[in-house]
Design a protein around this motif. Structure first.
Motif, short mmCIF file in Angstrom:
data_model
loop_
_atom_site.label_atom_id
_atom_site.label_comp_id
_atom_site.label_asym_id
_atom_site.label_seq_id
_atom_site.Cartn_x
_atom_site.Cartn_y
_atom_site.Cartn_z
N GLY A 23 -24.40 62.14 0.52
CA GLY A 23 -24.06 63.51 0.88
C GLY A 23 -24.74 63.59 2.26
N SER A 24 -23.79 64.21 3.01
CA SER A 24 -24.09 64.50 4.49
C SER A 24 -23.98 65.70 5.11
N GLY A 25 -24.30 66.69 4.10
CA GLY A 25 -24.52 68.05 4.38
C GLY A 25 -25.68 68.64 4.89
N MET A 26 -26.08 69.90 4.62
CA MET A 26 -27.00 70.58 5.10
C MET A 26 -28.42 70.00 5.14
N ILE A 27 -28.61 69.60 3.58
CA ILE A 27 -29.99 69.14 3.41
C ILE A 27 -30.19 67.69 3.76
N ALA A 28 -29.04 66.92 4.15
CA ALA A 28 -29.30 65.38 4.36
C ALA A 28 -30.12 65.27 5.70
N TYR A 55 -23.04 57.73 2.27
CA TYR A 55 -22.18 57.89 1.71
C TYR A 55 -21.77 59.37 1.37
N SER A 56 -20.53 59.92 1.62
CA SER A 56 -20.32 61.17 1.04
C SER A 56 -18.91 61.27 0.59
N LEU A 57 -18.57 62.00 -0.48
CA LEU A 57 -17.18 62.16 -0.86
C LEU A 57 -16.24 62.65 0.72
N ASP A 58 -16.87 63.41 1.35
CA ASP A 58 -16.01 63.84 2.52
C ASP A 58 -16.42 62.56 3.76
N PRO A 102 -23.95 68.41 -4.00
CA PRO A 102 -23.94 69.55 -4.94
C PRO A 102 -24.76 69.38 -6.23
N SER A 103 -25.38 70.38 -6.80
CA SER A 103 -26.34 70.24 -7.68
C SER A 103 -25.76 69.86 -9.08
N GLY A 104 -24.59 70.12 -9.16
CA GLY A 104 -23.72 69.68 -10.61
C GLY A 104 -23.58 68.07 -10.45
N THR A 105 -23.63 67.46 -9.48
CA THR A 105 -23.26 66.22 -9.52
C THR A 105 -24.68 65.37 -9.74
N HIS A 106 -25.92 65.96 -9.46
CA HIS A 106 -26.97 65.27 -9.37
C HIS A 106 -27.24 64.13 -10.72
N ALA A 107 -26.96 64.80 -11.82
CA ALA A 107 -27.30 63.89 -13.14
C ALA A 107 -26.51 62.56 -13.13
N VAL A 144 -33.86 62.93 -5.96
CA VAL A 144 -32.95 63.75 -6.26
C VAL A 144 -33.20 65.34 -5.86
N GLU A 145 -32.25 66.10 -4.92
CA GLU A 145 -32.75 67.23 -4.54
C GLU A 145 -32.73 68.33 -5.75
N LYS A 146 -33.30 69.50 -5.64
CA LYS A 146 -33.43 70.53 -6.54
C LYS A 146 -32.10 71.04 -6.78
N PRO A 147 -31.92 71.80 -8.05
CA PRO A 147 -32.47 71.31 -9.50
C PRO A 147 -32.11 69.90 -9.61
N SER A 174 -39.48 68.94 -4.89
CA SER A 174 -40.00 70.53 -4.97
C SER A 174 -41.03 70.48 -3.83
N GLN A 175 -40.47 70.63 -2.40
CA GLN A 175 -41.31 70.43 -1.28
C GLN A 175 -42.48 71.59 -1.45
N LEU A 176 -42.49 72.74 -1.95
CA LEU A 176 -43.42 73.60 -1.90
C LEU A 176 -44.50 73.10 -2.51
N THR A 208 -17.31 77.07 -0.99
CA THR A 208 -18.01 76.12 -1.27
C THR A 208 -18.37 76.01 -2.63
N TRP A 209 -19.21 75.02 -3.26
CA TRP A 209 -19.60 74.63 -4.39
C TRP A 209 -20.61 75.76 -4.76
N ARG A 210 -21.22 76.42 -3.80
CA ARG A 210 -22.26 77.28 -4.15
C ARG A 210 -21.92 78.60 -4.95
N GLY A 211 -22.59 79.15 -5.67
CA GLY A 211 -22.09 80.44 -6.66
C GLY A 211 -21.14 79.83 -7.75
N1 LIG Z 1 -34.98 71.40 -1.24
C1 LIG Z 1 -34.41 72.65 -0.71
O1 LIG Z 1 -35.19 73.31 -0.11
C2 LIG Z 1 -32.95 72.72 -0.46
C3 LIG Z 1 -32.14 73.05 0.37
C4 LIG Z 1 -31.09 73.12 0.67
C5 LIG Z 1 -30.01 72.46 -0.27
N2 LIG Z 1 -30.89 71.60 -1.37
C6 LIG Z 1 -30.22 70.92 -2.51
O2 LIG Z 1 -29.58 69.83 -1.85
C7 LIG Z 1 -28.36 69.72 -2.42
C8 LIG Z 1 -27.06 69.52 -1.52
O3 LIG Z 1 -27.06 70.96 -0.90
P1 LIG Z 1 -26.46 70.96 0.63
O4 LIG Z 1 -26.80 72.53 0.98
O5 LIG Z 1 -26.74 70.13 1.40
O6 LIG Z 1 -24.88 70.86 0.27
P2 LIG Z 1 -23.67 70.55 1.48
O7 LIG Z 1 -22.50 71.21 0.75
O8 LIG Z 1 -24.19 71.20 2.81
O9 LIG Z 1 -23.73 68.98 1.36
C9 LIG Z 1 -23.38 68.33 0.29
C10 LIG Z 1 -22.69 66.93 0.60
O10 LIG Z 1 -22.38 66.14 -0.44
C11 LIG Z 1 -21.19 65.60 -0.42
N3 LIG Z 1 -20.50 65.42 -1.67
C12 LIG Z 1 -20.16 66.28 -2.47
N4 LIG Z 1 -19.96 65.73 -3.94
C13 LIG Z 1 -20.20 64.43 -3.74
C14 LIG Z 1 -20.23 63.26 -4.64
N5 LIG Z 1 -19.83 63.56 -5.96
N6 LIG Z 1 -20.51 62.06 -4.08
C15 LIG Z 1 -21.02 61.98 -2.79
N7 LIG Z 1 -20.99 63.25 -1.85
C16 LIG Z 1 -20.68 64.25 -2.48
C17 LIG Z 1 -20.56 66.57 0.37
O11 LIG Z 1 -19.33 66.08 1.06
C18 LIG Z 1 -21.55 67.09 1.31
O12 LIG Z 1 -21.67 66.02 2.37
C19 LIG Z 1 -27.99 70.89 -3.47
O13 LIG Z 1 -28.51 70.28 -4.53
C20 LIG Z 1 -29.06 72.07 -3.05
O14 LIG Z 1 -29.66 72.50 -4.20
C21 LIG Z 1 -32.19 71.84 -1.27
#
Ligand SMILES: NC(=O)c1ccc[n+]([C@@H]2O[C@H](COP(=O)([O-])OP(=O)(O)OC[C@H]3O[C@@H](n4cnc5c(N)ncnc54)[C@H](O)[C@@H]3O)[C@@H](O)[C@H]2O)c1
Length: 336
Positions: A11-16, A34-37, A72-77, A92-95, A121-123, A163-166
């Motif tokens: 994953g290379s989105g917001m939290i990466a 690695y990211s799907l995108d 996205p959370s639904g992919t974690h498991a 693994v990010e939360k949840p 669970s950084q808090l 997005t996947w959110r919501g």
């Molecule tokens: N700990 C925290 O405070 C905190 C803050 C933000 C997000 N998060 C968690 O981090 C996770 C990601 O959130 P985000 O905001 O970075 O999402 P995001 O949408 O910004 O990024 C998700 C990334 O995953 C990639 N992706 C999607 N499905 C994939 C797959 N099957 N295999 C590989 N890559 C895939 C997407 O292309 C994207 O690069 C979520 O579970 C979210 O709950 C935690």
């Protein structure tokens, strides 16, 4: 485990970027992403001087010890289970997962493979949490009477749109499963996993498949009572607030800072740069870095893992119990 830990990011989105900074801050060698995108992975890799893997196979062929799952959370498991089975420890990010069954699969894979699964669970790694937890353990609160969590956040329609959110499948829930989970996890860490839970959920403002607001009442194992009042629909938002009141002391925590303590001499709780309660992308890496310090030590066999998959699964169990109570109108007693 070699002393030089080599990691990959999924994953290379917001939290990466937070994970990259936190891993590098602990001397972990981040080899690639690695990211799907693919375009996003390539951009992220170029910006950060790492490799972009074009496929999961390419990621697996680059021998690494640790994979950080930032998808996205639904992919974690599925990702956590298959990565552990391929020999890697995982962060693994939360949840950690969205269902009890998926939590169970992760715990089973961790046990079977002997790899480490470290949920985020950084808090629980803030100075405030550490100080309050020590006070709870030392009995400084006397008998804890109540714990109340108030999270009046605002997430804009744009935050959710397209997005996947919501979504039910990928977010699994809303104000509780995505945002409220942090405060609920801290409550569970301090008071234990509630034994009785009643709740309501509603989608009051946003056009999403899951709740943007929730209210719940809880009974903790000690008999203390608790409430959760969480929303992402409050246009004029407030910082998350957790109040814990005992017979001898009371504290108030806002976000990760201790803002008041009566009947107890507590220091700590310097607010970190994680002031993202208003703007989700304004995210510092301090607390992730603190958690990765423990994860790194655990991977090297120097310390036990302080926050485990079991802990994260317990917190998900509490959230699922609120959903179940809201759906059935009954009090739920989450099974151990
Ligand atoms: N700990 C925290 O405070 C905190 C803050 C933000 C997000 N998060 C968690 O981090 C996770 C990601 O959130 P985000 O905001 O970075 O999402 P995001 O949408 O910004 O990024 C998700 C990334 O995953 C990639 N992706 C999607 N499905 C994939 C797959 N099957 N295999 C590989 N890559 C895939 C997407 O292309 C994207 O690069 C979520 O579970 C979210 O709950 C935690």
């Amino acid at each position: 485990m070699r002393t030089n830990i080599k990691a990959v990011l999924i994953g290379s989105g917001m939290i990466a970027g937070t994970h990259l900074a936190a891993m590098r801050g602990n001397g972990i060698d981040v080899a690639g992403v690695y990211s799907l995108d693919t375009a996003s992975a390539v951009r992220f890799a170029e910006e950060n001087g790492i490799r972009a893997y074009r496929s999961p196979e390419e990621l697996l062929s680059d021998a690494s010890d640790l994979a950080a799952i930032c998808t996205p959370s639904g992919t974690h498991a599925d990702l956590a289970v298959s990565l552990m089975r391929s020999g890697k420890s995982v962060v693994v990010e939360k949840p950690i997962a969205l269902t009890s069954e998926d939590c169970r699969r992760i715990l089973e894979a961790e046990r079977e493979t002997g790899r480490i699964c470290a949920p985020i669970s950084q808090l629980r790694f803030s100075e405030t949490y550490r100080a309050v937890k020590t006070a709870v353990e030392n009995g400084a609160f006397g008998r804890i009477l109540t714990a109340s969590l108030s999270m009046k956040y605002w997430r804009s329609p744009e935050y959710y749109a397209g997005t996947w959110r919501g979504t039910k499948a990928m977010d699994g829930g809303g104000a509780l499963m995505n945002q409220g989970i942090h405060g609920i996890d801290v409550m569970c860490g301090l008071l234990g996993v509630p034994t009785r839970i009643s709740g309501y959920v509603a989608t009051l403002c946003h056009d999403i498949e899951v709740e943007d607001s929730a209210a719940a009442s809880l009974v903790f194992p000690s008999g203390a009572l608790g409430v959760i009042d969480a929303s992402t629909a409050v246009r004029h938002a407030r910082p998350r607030r957790l109040e814990i009141c005992g017979t001898r002391a009371s504290v108030t925590i806002e976000e990760d800072a201790l803002v008041s303590a009566e009947g107890i001499d507590l220091t700590g709780g310097v607010p970190t740069a994680n002031g993202n309660w208003k703007e989700p992308s304004a995210f510092g890496a301090d607390l992730h870095t603190a958690q990765y310090r423990n994860i790194t030590a655990a991977l090297r066999g120097e310390e036990p893992l302080r926050y485990t998959a079991r802990d994260a699964a317990d917190t998900v169990r509490v959230i699922l119990a609120v959903y179940e109570s809201a759906a059935t109108g009954k009090t739920v007693m989450p099974d151990a």
